[in-house]
Design a protein around this motif. Structure first.
Motif, PDB file in Angstrom:
ATOM      1  N   LEU A   1       0.829  -1.202   0.000  1.00 45.77           N
ATOM      2  CA  LEU A   1       0.000   0.000   0.000  1.00 45.77           C
ATOM      3  C   LEU A   1       0.868   1.259   0.000  1.00 45.77           C
ATOM      4  O   LEU A   1       0.566   2.231  -0.700  1.00 45.77           O
ATOM      5  CB  LEU A   1      -0.932  -0.003   1.215  1.00 45.77           C
ATOM      6  CG  LEU A   1      -2.198  -0.865   1.067  1.00 45.77           C
ATOM      7  CD1 LEU A   1      -2.905  -1.000   2.409  1.00 45.77           C
ATOM      8  CD2 LEU A   1      -3.141  -0.276   0.028  1.00 45.77           C
ATOM      9  N   ILE A   2       1.941   1.230   0.757  1.00 43.24           N
ATOM     10  CA  ILE A   2       2.854   2.377   0.779  1.00 43.24           C
ATOM     11  C   ILE A   2       3.488   2.583  -0.591  1.00 43.24           C
ATOM     12  O   ILE A   2       3.603   3.719  -1.074  1.00 43.24           O
ATOM     13  CB  ILE A   2       3.924   2.191   1.873  1.00 43.24           C
ATOM     14  CG1 ILE A   2       3.280   2.274   3.258  1.00 43.24           C
ATOM     15  CG2 ILE A   2       5.030   3.250   1.754  1.00 43.24           C
ATOM     16  CD1 ILE A   2       4.188   1.844   4.391  1.00 43.24           C
ATOM     17  N   GLN A   3       3.887   1.503  -1.235  1.00 41.20           N
ATOM     18  CA  GLN A   3       4.438   1.611  -2.590  1.00 41.20           C
ATOM     19  C   GLN A   3       3.462   2.329  -3.524  1.00 41.20           C
ATOM     20  O   GLN A   3       3.872   3.105  -4.389  1.00 41.20           O
ATOM     21  CB  GLN A   3       4.734   0.213  -3.146  1.00 41.20           C
ATOM     22  CG  GLN A   3       5.961  -0.474  -2.558  1.00 41.20           C
ATOM     23  CD  GLN A   3       6.127  -1.882  -3.110  1.00 41.20           C
ATOM     24  OE1 GLN A   3       5.142  -2.610  -3.299  1.00 41.20           O
ATOM     25  NE2 GLN A   3       7.367  -2.275  -3.371  1.00 41.20           N
ATOM     26  N   ALA A   4       2.172   2.071  -3.335  1.00 41.31           N
ATOM     27  CA  ALA A   4       1.161   2.613  -4.243  1.00 41.31           C
ATOM     28  C   ALA A   4       0.897   4.100  -4.017  1.00 41.31           C
ATOM     29  O   ALA A   4       0.464   4.794  -4.943  1.00 41.31           O
ATOM     30  CB  ALA A   4      -0.144   1.839  -4.083  1.00 41.31           C
ATOM     31  N   VAL A   5       1.142   4.612  -2.802  1.00 47.91           N
ATOM     32  CA  VAL A   5       0.719   5.994  -2.511  1.00 47.91           C
ATOM     33  C   VAL A   5       1.866   6.961  -2.252  1.00 47.91           C
ATOM     34  O   VAL A   5       1.668   8.187  -2.340  1.00 47.91           O
ATOM     35  CB  VAL A   5      -0.240   6.023  -1.295  1.00 47.91           C
ATOM     36  CG1 VAL A   5      -1.428   5.104  -1.514  1.00 47.91           C
ATOM     37  CG2 VAL A   5       0.474   5.656   0.010  1.00 47.91           C
ATOM     38  N   ALA A  45      12.389   1.885   7.954  1.00 50.12           N
ATOM     39  CA  ALA A  45      13.279   2.837   8.624  1.00 50.12           C
ATOM     40  C   ALA A  45      14.063   3.668   7.613  1.00 50.12           C
ATOM     41  O   ALA A  45      14.195   4.890   7.747  1.00 50.12           O
ATOM     42  CB  ALA A  45      14.224   2.107   9.566  1.00 50.12           C
ATOM     43  N   GLY A  46      14.586   3.013   6.592  1.00 50.00           N
ATOM     44  CA  GLY A  46      15.321   3.729   5.556  1.00 50.00           C
ATOM     45  C   GLY A  46      14.400   4.459   4.603  1.00 50.00           C
ATOM     46  O   GLY A  46      14.683   5.592   4.189  1.00 50.00           O
ATOM     47  N   VAL A  47      13.262   3.833   4.269  1.00 52.04           N
ATOM     48  CA  VAL A  47      12.308   4.446   3.342  1.00 52.04           C
ATOM     49  C   VAL A  47      11.843   5.797   3.881  1.00 52.04           C
ATOM     50  O   VAL A  47      11.722   6.779   3.134  1.00 52.04           O
ATOM     51  CB  VAL A  47      11.096   3.517   3.120  1.00 52.04           C
ATOM     52  CG1 VAL A  47      10.050   4.192   2.244  1.00 52.04           C
ATOM     53  CG2 VAL A  47      11.539   2.192   2.501  1.00 52.04           C
ATOM     54  N   ALA A  48      11.573   5.868   5.186  1.00 52.75           N
ATOM     55  CA  ALA A  48      11.071   7.108   5.785  1.00 52.75           C
ATOM     56  C   ALA A  48      12.012   8.283   5.531  1.00 52.75           C
ATOM     57  O   ALA A  48      11.567   9.415   5.296  1.00 52.75           O
ATOM     58  CB  ALA A  48      10.867   6.918   7.291  1.00 52.75           C
ATOM     59  N   ARG A  49      13.308   8.008   5.546  1.00 50.62           N
ATOM     60  CA  ARG A  49      14.284   9.091   5.371  1.00 50.62           C
ATOM     61  C   ARG A  49      14.358   9.588   3.931  1.00 50.62           C
ATOM     62  O   ARG A  49      14.799  10.705   3.702  1.00 50.62           O
ATOM     63  CB  ARG A  49      15.661   8.624   5.830  1.00 50.62           C
ATOM     64  CG  ARG A  49      15.937   8.789   7.325  1.00 50.62           C
ATOM     65  CD  ARG A  49      15.235   7.767   8.182  1.00 50.62           C
ATOM     66  NE  ARG A  49      15.454   8.027   9.613  1.00 50.62           N
ATOM     67  CZ  ARG A  49      14.921   7.291  10.583  1.00 50.62           C
ATOM     68  NH1 ARG A  49      14.122   6.276  10.284  1.00 50.62           N
ATOM     69  NH2 ARG A  49      15.155   7.593  11.843  1.00 50.62           N
ATOM     70  N   THR A  50      13.902   8.782   3.000  1.00 52.83           N
ATOM     71  CA  THR A  50      14.016   9.178   1.590  1.00 52.83           C
ATOM     72  C   THR A  50      12.949  10.175   1.162  1.00 52.83           C
ATOM     73  O   THR A  50      13.084  10.811   0.118  1.00 52.83           O
ATOM     74  CB  THR A  50      13.938   7.946   0.661  1.00 52.83           C
ATOM     75  OG1 THR A  50      12.610   7.393   0.710  1.00 52.83           O
ATOM     76  CG2 THR A  50      14.962   6.893   1.047  1.00 52.83           C
ATOM     77  N   VAL A  51      11.874  10.291   1.938  1.00 49.60           N
ATOM     78  CA  VAL A  51      10.779  11.185   1.550  1.00 49.60           C
ATOM     79  C   VAL A  51      10.529  12.289   2.564  1.00 49.60           C
ATOM     80  O   VAL A  51       9.620  13.101   2.389  1.00 49.60           O
ATOM     81  CB  VAL A  51       9.469  10.382   1.320  1.00 49.60           C
ATOM     82  CG1 VAL A  51       9.584   9.501   0.091  1.00 49.60           C
ATOM     83  CG2 VAL A  51       9.113   9.552   2.557  1.00 49.60           C
ATOM     84  N   ALA A  52      11.326  12.340   3.610  1.00 49.72           N
ATOM     85  CA  ALA A  52      11.109  13.336   4.668  1.00 49.72           C
ATOM     86  C   ALA A  52      11.178  14.765   4.130  1.00 49.72           C
ATOM     87  O   ALA A  52      10.418  15.638   4.566  1.00 49.72           O
ATOM     88  CB  ALA A  52      12.123  13.136   5.790  1.00 49.72           C
ATOM     89  N   ALA A  53      12.067  15.013   3.194  1.00 49.93           N
ATOM     90  CA  ALA A  53      12.219  16.365   2.639  1.00 49.93           C
ATOM     91  C   ALA A  53      11.019  16.779   1.792  1.00 49.93           C
ATOM     92  O   ALA A  53      10.865  17.966   1.470  1.00 49.93           O
ATOM     93  CB  ALA A  53      13.497  16.449   1.803  1.00 49.93           C
ATOM     94  N   LYS A  54      10.176  15.829   1.426  1.00 50.29           N
ATOM     95  CA  LYS A  54       8.966  16.114   0.640  1.00 50.29           C
ATOM     96  C   LYS A  54       7.739  16.287   1.538  1.00 50.29           C
ATOM     97  O   LYS A  54       6.608  16.298   1.054  1.00 50.29           O
ATOM     98  CB  LYS A  54       8.702  14.978  -0.356  1.00 50.29           C
ATOM     99  CG  LYS A  54       9.840  14.720  -1.328  1.00 50.29           C
ATOM    100  CD  LYS A  54      10.023  15.855  -2.311  1.00 50.29           C
ATOM    101  CE  LYS A  54      11.049  15.498  -3.377  1.00 50.29           C
ATOM    102  NZ  LYS A  54      11.258  16.616  -4.338  1.00 50.29           N
TER     103      LYS A  54
END
Length: 259
Positions: free
Chosen positions: A119-123, A165-174
């Motif tokens: 679901l996260i991949q989709a949104v 944990a890593g995924v969260a850091r990749t979109v924080a700036a957005k």
């Protein structure tokens, strides 16, 4: 406090009852339009009706098990550009790990790790493009504190936490955040099953075991889905954009740790 969520769109999985319902109610109170989901269509309809009557927001009902790909597709079709995603799903029943079959383990990982990830991949990319997104995963205190009989649930949810944990850091700036809420003992069907399991193991009555478990919690009581939902709503708010990749324990002080 105004959470800044009026007019936002939220998908709340497994939200016809329990903690998911508490989250859907709190987000609706904050002004979100909600897509609710649950396996029992009658219970789901009752929850959706109550949300509409109380808060006057748009509510779409998608019945079925969120672990089913067709149900997930229906959720996304109903709300293709959500601002908020609350991942939730029932965990495997209490069972000694020796009794777990290969298929039971596959199902547990699918329900409590793979399903929320898909679901996260989709949104997530759409959230990043729009500059706002809040993803909250309801996991369990058992991620930190082992609970005998919940080994499969604990393992799958811990895997989800580490994966993201890593995924969260990749979109924080957005302005997209991913966080987890780890419930302790709340007054839900799930905890009643836990109490029944413990009572049978200890050879005591349900009532005696329930009183014993409540007494062991520093707060002296079980939590309520309503207070859980309000914590979720805050993590989804405009005020929580600097909180990401975190696991919030809600347990009345039950987990004995200073950090």
């Amino acid at each position: 406090m105004d959470l800044g969520l009026r007019g936002k769109k939220a998908i709340v999985c497994a939200s016809s009852r329990g903690l998911g319902r508490g989250c859907a109610m709190a987000l609706a109170e904050a002004g979100c339009d909600i897509v609710v989901n649950g396996r029992d269509s009658a219970v789901l309809a009752a929850t959706a009706s109550e949300i509409r009557e109380k808060y006057g927001v748009d509510v779409i009902e998608i019945a079925g098990d969120v672990a089913d790909q067709k149900v997930r597709a229906a959720l996304l079709a109903a709300c293709p550009s959500p601002d908020i995603l609350v991942n939730n799903n029932g965990g495997p029943p209490f069972r000694d790990f020796r009794e777990l079959t290969h298929q039971a383990m596959i199902d547990g990982v699918t329900n409590n790790m793979i399903t929320p990830i898909e679901l996260i991949q989709a949104v997530i990319d759409g959230m990043a493009e729009r500059g706002f997104g809040r993803i909250v995963n309801i996991t369990s205190l058992s991620v930190y504190q082992p609970i005998p009989g919940l080994d499969l649930s604990s393992g799958a949810r811990a895997g989800l936490t580490a994966f993201l944990a890593g995924v969260a850091r990749t979109v924080a700036a957005k302005n997209v955040t991913i966080n987890h809420i780890l419930p302790g003992k709340f007054d839900t069907d799930r905890i009643r099953g836990s109490i029944e399991f413990a009572a049978k193991k200890a050879g005591t009555s349900f009532e005696e075991q329930a009183s014993r478990q409540a007494a062991d919690i520093p707060a002296g009581r079980l939590g309520t889905p309503e207070e859980f939902g309000q914590a979720c709503a805050f993590l989804c708010s405009v005020h929580a954009g600097y909180i990401t990749g975190q696991s919030l324990i809600l347990d009345g002080g039950n987990y004995p740790s200073a950090f």
